[in-house]
Design an enzyme around this catalytic site. Structure first.
Site, PDB file in Angstrom:
ATOM      1  N   SER A 164      19.420 -32.487  23.335  1.00  0.00           N
ATOM      2  CA  SER A 164      18.601 -31.336  22.960  1.00  0.00           C
ATOM      3  C   SER A 164      17.194 -31.746  22.564  1.00  0.00           C
ATOM      4  O   SER A 164      16.322 -30.894  22.430  1.00  0.00           O
ATOM      5  CB  SER A 164      19.189 -30.650  21.741  1.00  0.00           C
ATOM      6  OG  SER A 164      20.543 -30.482  21.863  1.00  0.00           O
ATOM      7  N   GLU A 213      17.253 -26.750  31.231  1.00  0.00           N
ATOM      8  CA  GLU A 213      15.938 -27.382  31.106  1.00  0.00           C
ATOM      9  C   GLU A 213      16.025 -28.749  31.790  1.00  0.00           C
ATOM     10  O   GLU A 213      16.938 -29.524  31.501  1.00  0.00           O
ATOM     11  CB  GLU A 213      15.624 -27.542  29.611  1.00  0.00           C
ATOM     12  CG  GLU A 213      14.174 -27.605  29.266  1.00  0.00           C
ATOM     13  CD  GLU A 213      13.951 -27.518  27.739  1.00  0.00           C
ATOM     14  OE1 GLU A 213      14.848 -27.895  26.953  1.00  0.00           O
ATOM     15  OE2 GLU A 213      12.857 -27.085  27.348  1.00  0.00           O
ATOM     16  N   ASN A 216      13.513 -26.687  22.179  1.00  0.00           N
ATOM     17  CA  ASN A 216      13.753 -26.922  20.756  1.00  0.00           C
ATOM     18  C   ASN A 216      12.479 -27.193  19.959  1.00  0.00           C
ATOM     19  O   ASN A 216      12.486 -27.045  18.738  1.00  0.00           O
ATOM     20  CB  ASN A 216      14.785 -28.026  20.565  1.00  0.00           C
ATOM     21  CG  ASN A 216      16.177 -27.474  20.782  1.00  0.00           C
ATOM     22  OD1 ASN A 216      16.466 -26.359  20.363  1.00  0.00           O
ATOM     23  ND2 ASN A 216      17.024 -28.223  21.462  1.00  0.00           N
ATOM     24  N   HIS A 268      19.425 -30.165  30.316  1.00  0.00           N
ATOM     25  CA  HIS A 268      19.732 -29.570  29.019  1.00  0.00           C
ATOM     26  C   HIS A 268      20.264 -28.144  29.202  1.00  0.00           C
ATOM     27  O   HIS A 268      19.503 -27.239  29.562  1.00  0.00           O
ATOM     28  CB  HIS A 268      18.434 -29.597  28.176  1.00  0.00           C
ATOM     29  CG  HIS A 268      18.583 -29.022  26.815  1.00  0.00           C
ATOM     30  ND1 HIS A 268      17.533 -28.436  26.139  1.00  0.00           N
ATOM     31  CD2 HIS A 268      19.646 -28.921  25.987  1.00  0.00           C
ATOM     32  CE1 HIS A 268      17.953 -28.027  24.959  1.00  0.00           C
ATOM     33  NE2 HIS A 268      19.223 -28.304  24.848  1.00  0.00           N
TER      34      HIS A 268
END
Ligand code: 3HC
Length: 313
Positions: free
Chosen positions: A124, A180, A218, A158
Site C-alpha cells: 500500500s 494502482e 494512500n 495495488h
C-alpha cells in the site's frame, strides 16, 4: 489463443483479505489457475472458506452460473511453499506492510521462481524500488545485465479492499474496480504492459502512480483518515458526526473512521502513515496520538472486534 498478459499460472503469497481477494478475481474473471500460499494453514482455510462463500453468494443471486463458480473454484489450489510456486508466470505478494519482510520474500521469489516471471507486490505504501533492489543476486553490479533483468520484473500492483466487489449496477459509483500500477525505477516496460493487461483481465481498471511514499491513493487517503482521527481527538465532532459528514455530505459509501477500521485496520493505517512520515519528513503525515494509542491497545477495528466502533465478529 494467446493472451496479452501471458499469465497462464499465478502465485499469490498471503491468504489474508487482500491475497484471497486477488486469488478470487484472478480465478473468476481472468480465468487463470492460482496457487495460494500462506505460512499459516489456518489463514489458508479461512481464505478458501471466504472464496466458497463469495462464489455461493454470486450463484444464489443469479450473477454466476453454478458451473462457472465450480470452474473458478477448481482453478484455486494451495501451495505449501514458495518452491511449489516455481512454475508460475506471475506471483503477487500480499503480506503485511513490512519492508524487511517484503525484501526477504522477493529475494526468495527471485531465487526460486522461474526467471521470466513477474514479481508483483500489493504493498500500500512501501517503495517498489526498494523491494526491487533486494532481488539483485549478491556480487552482481546493480547496473549490470543480470541485475537489470531480475529487478525489471518487479512491479507494484495495488488492489483495493474489498477486492472481490465489482458489480453493483444500482450504485452511483463503480465499486472497487481500481488497481494502482506502480513502476519501480528498475521495472521494465514489458512487466508494466503485462501487469496492466493482467489487472484488466481481472475486471479492474488501472491508474498509474509514481513510486512515491503511499503512491497516489494512500498519500491522499491516509492524511484524510488521520485528520478525521485528530478531529475526534480534539473533540471537534463525535465519531458518528465525522462519518456522517462524509457519507451524507460527500456521498462517500462510508465515513473515514469506518473506512480506516472496517476495511483497512488501524494498525495498517498507522504503518502506512509512518511510512509516509518517514519517507517525506513532512509533518502533515505525522500519525495522530489517538491512532497510536488505539493500536497500542489493539483496538484495530473489525479485525480485533473493537476500534472506534464495536463489532460482533
Ligand atoms: N468482502 C467481500 N464482499 C464484501 C465485503 C468484503 N469485505 N464487504 C462488503 N461486501 C459485499 C457485500 O456482501 C455486498 O454484496 P452483494 O452486492 O452481493 O450483496 C456488497 O459488497 C455491498 O455491500 P453492502 O450492500 O452491505 O454495503 P455497501 O453498499 O455499503 O457496500 C462496500 C460495502 C463495498 C464495502 C462499500 O461501502 C465501499 O465500497 N466502501 C468503501 C471501500 C473503500 O474505500 N475501500 C478502499 C479501502 S483502501 C484500500 O484498500 C487500499 C489500502 O492500501 C489501504
Amino acid at each position: 489463443m494467446s493472451i496479452p498478459h501471458g499469465i497462464k499460472r499465478l502465485g499469490v503469497l498471503g491468504a489474508g483479505q487482500m491475497g484471497t481477494g486477488i486469488a478470487f478475481v484472478s480465478a473468476l474473471h481472468a480465468k487463470v489457475p492460482v496457487l495460494l500460499h500462506d505460512k499459516s494453514a489456518h489463514q489458508i482455510s479461512k481464505g478458501l472458506s471466504l472464496i466458497d462463500k463469495l462464489l455461493a453468494k454470486d450463484v444464489s443471486k443469479g450473477r454466476l452460473q453454478a458451473s462457472d463458480a465450480a470452474d473458478a473454484r477448481a482453478r484455486i489450489q494451495t501451495a505449501d511453499s514458495v518452491e511449489a510456486m516455481r512454475d508460475v508466470d506471475m506471483v503477487v505478494e500480499a503480506v503485511s506492510e513490512n519492508l524487511d519482510l517484503k525484501r526477504a520474500i522477493f529475494r526468495e521469489f527471485a531465487a526460486k521462481i522461474r526467471p521470466d516471471a513477474i514479481l508483483a507486490t500489493n504493498t500500500s505504501s512501501i517503495s517498489i524500488t526498494k523491494i526491487a533492489g533486494a532481488v539483485i543476486p549478491e556480487g552482481e553490479p546493480a547496473a549490470g545485465e543480470v541485475a537489470k533483468a531480475v529487478s525489471g520484473r518487479v512491479v507494484g500492483l495495488h488492489f483495493f479492499n474489498p477486492v472481490p466487489v465489482m458489480w453493483r449496477v444500482d450504485a452511483m459509483y463503480e465499486y472497487q474496480k481500481l488497481v494502482e500500477l506502480i513502476s519501480a525505477v528498475q521495472t521494465s516496460q514489458d512487466t508494466l504492459d503485462r501487469s496492466r493487461a493482467f489487472a484488466e483481465a481481472c475486471g479492474k481498471e488501472v491508474a498509474t502512480s509514481q513510486d512515491v511514499p503511499g503512491f497516489v491513493s494512500n498519500a491522499l487517503l491516509m492524511p484524510f483518515i488521520n485528520e478525521a482521527i485528530m478531529c475526534l481527538e480534539k473533540g471537534v465532532a463525535t465519531r458518528d458526526d465525522i462519518d456522517k459528514t462524509f457519507r451524507l455530505g460527500m456521498a462517500h459509501p462510508m465515513g473515514p473512521l469506518q473506512l480506516g477500521e472496517l476495511l483497512i485496520g488501524l494498525d495498517t493505517c498507522l504503518s502506512i502513515q509512518q511510512t509516509l512520515y518517514k519517507g517525506t519528513s513532512d509533518s502533515k503525515y505525522r500519525p495522530s496520538v489517538l491512532l497510536e494509542r488505539m493500536v497500542d491497545a489493539q483496538y484495530l477495528g473489525k479485525k480485533s472486534g473493537r476500534g472506534f466502533y464495536e463489532y460482533n465478529n
